[in-house]
Design a protein around this motif. Sequence first.
Motif, PDB file in Angstrom:
ATOM      1  N   ASP A  29      77.740 -89.930  69.241  1.00 42.07           N
ATOM      2  CA  ASP A  29      78.546 -88.897  69.896  1.00 42.07           C
ATOM      3  C   ASP A  29      79.780 -88.648  69.043  1.00 42.07           C
ATOM      4  O   ASP A  29      80.425 -89.598  68.573  1.00 42.07           O
ATOM      5  CB  ASP A  29      78.958 -89.341  71.300  1.00 42.07           C
ATOM      6  CG  ASP A  29      77.814 -89.246  72.293  1.00 42.07           C
ATOM      7  OD1 ASP A  29      76.852 -88.496  72.028  1.00 42.07           O
ATOM      8  OD2 ASP A  29      77.869 -89.931  73.341  1.00 42.07           O
TER       9      ASP A  29
ATOM     10  N   LYS B  73      76.471 -93.634  71.187  1.00 40.10           N
ATOM     11  CA  LYS B  73      75.913 -92.648  72.106  1.00 40.10           C
ATOM     12  C   LYS B  73      76.161 -93.081  73.548  1.00 40.10           C
ATOM     13  O   LYS B  73      75.843 -94.208  73.946  1.00 40.10           O
ATOM     14  CB  LYS B  73      74.402 -92.528  71.862  1.00 40.10           C
ATOM     15  CG  LYS B  73      73.786 -91.248  72.357  1.00 40.10           C
ATOM     16  CD  LYS B  73      74.111 -90.092  71.431  1.00 40.10           C
ATOM     17  CE  LYS B  73      73.390 -88.820  71.917  1.00 40.10           C
ATOM     18  NZ  LYS B  73      73.915 -87.643  71.213  1.00 40.10           N
ATOM     19  N   GLY B  74      76.771 -92.190  74.328  1.00 39.41           N
ATOM     20  CA  GLY B  74      77.015 -92.476  75.735  1.00 39.41           C
ATOM     21  C   GLY B  74      78.339 -93.143  76.040  1.00 39.41           C
ATOM     22  O   GLY B  74      78.669 -93.339  77.215  1.00 39.41           O
ATOM     23  N   ASN B  75      79.138 -93.473  75.009  1.00 40.86           N
ATOM     24  CA  ASN B  75      80.432 -94.129  75.235  1.00 40.86           C
ATOM     25  C   ASN B  75      81.486 -93.064  75.539  1.00 40.86           C
ATOM     26  O   ASN B  75      82.376 -92.781  74.737  1.00 40.86           O
ATOM     27  CB  ASN B  75      80.835 -94.960  74.023  1.00 40.86           C
ATOM     28  CG  ASN B  75      82.009 -95.886  74.328  1.00 40.86           C
ATOM     29  OD1 ASN B  75      82.669 -95.758  75.361  1.00 40.86           O
ATOM     30  ND2 ASN B  75      82.256 -96.820  73.432  1.00 40.86           N
ATOM     31  N   LYS B  76      81.367 -92.481  76.727  1.00 38.25           N
ATOM     32  CA  LYS B  76      82.229 -91.366  77.102  1.00 38.25           C
ATOM     33  C   LYS B  76      83.687 -91.785  77.252  1.00 38.25           C
ATOM     34  O   LYS B  76      84.606 -91.025  76.924  1.00 38.25           O
ATOM     35  CB  LYS B  76      81.742 -90.741  78.412  1.00 38.25           C
ATOM     36  CG  LYS B  76      82.489 -89.470  78.822  1.00 38.25           C
ATOM     37  CD  LYS B  76      81.902 -88.863  80.070  1.00 38.25           C
ATOM     38  CE  LYS B  76      82.571 -87.538  80.425  1.00 38.25           C
ATOM     39  NZ  LYS B  76      84.046 -87.681  80.606  1.00 38.25           N
TER      40      LYS B  76
END
Length: 256
Positions: free
Chosen positions: A118, A224-227
């Motif tokens: 991301d 990925k997905g570490n918002k």
Amino acid sequence: MSHLRRLVPALAVLSAAALALTGCESTSGGDAQASGGSGTFTVCANSPYPPFEFEKDGKVVGFDMSLGDEIAKDLGKEKQFVQANFETLESGAALDTGQCDAAISGISITDARKKSVDFSKPYFNDQIALLTKKDSGIKGFDSVGDKTVGVQQATSGEDYAKDKKLNTQQFEDVELMFQSLESGGVQAVSGNISTLSKRAESNPDLEVVQTVDTNENLGVAVKKGNKELLDSVNKTLDRITSDGTMDKMKKEWMGL
């Protein structure tokens, strides 16, 4: 680097285990391999890649390192630097295996890379350039002919040179690439203007003969997905853009 590097998954997986800690603010070897332990924010980069990351006085510094410092400050943590093979960064391997929290290494935002990591908001727009010796006779990409062009592996500079059907020689390390140009091993180098212009400034025998605006942007990569971390990084980018810190960093490290 703009567009800077592309996926090489097989190498990425093999290289992940080889990450080594160098030149960091904290000298704790145990914490270095942990992904953001209690009080640390670990940043992977592929150095040297001036002006983004390079060693000075025994410490890795540069534009990306200053950006990492700002992010760490806003997180209330201490930044740690982890040296990494670039393929492990663009493929997300270094992030997926917990070697670091973020990759800040002149990584261009591309659709292919978005499948693996991301990205933050863009923090810098770079251009592709061609660097050569002043007496080479090369005036731009279209006049290279059958001469050899040095490229750093998995970068946009390599992609662009190959798209132009040029003879290329691949280097893993940007410093080795520059040394080859200066010694006559290759006759030109294709890469990003931010890095190539700095080399030209330090060597009066070299010159940038062409730049190409590929409209590519650099971003901070997170797992990925570490918002939560991504939101924090974007908040820092908003802050340093609005309070003038970004402009100071560009002037300090790039002369812009």
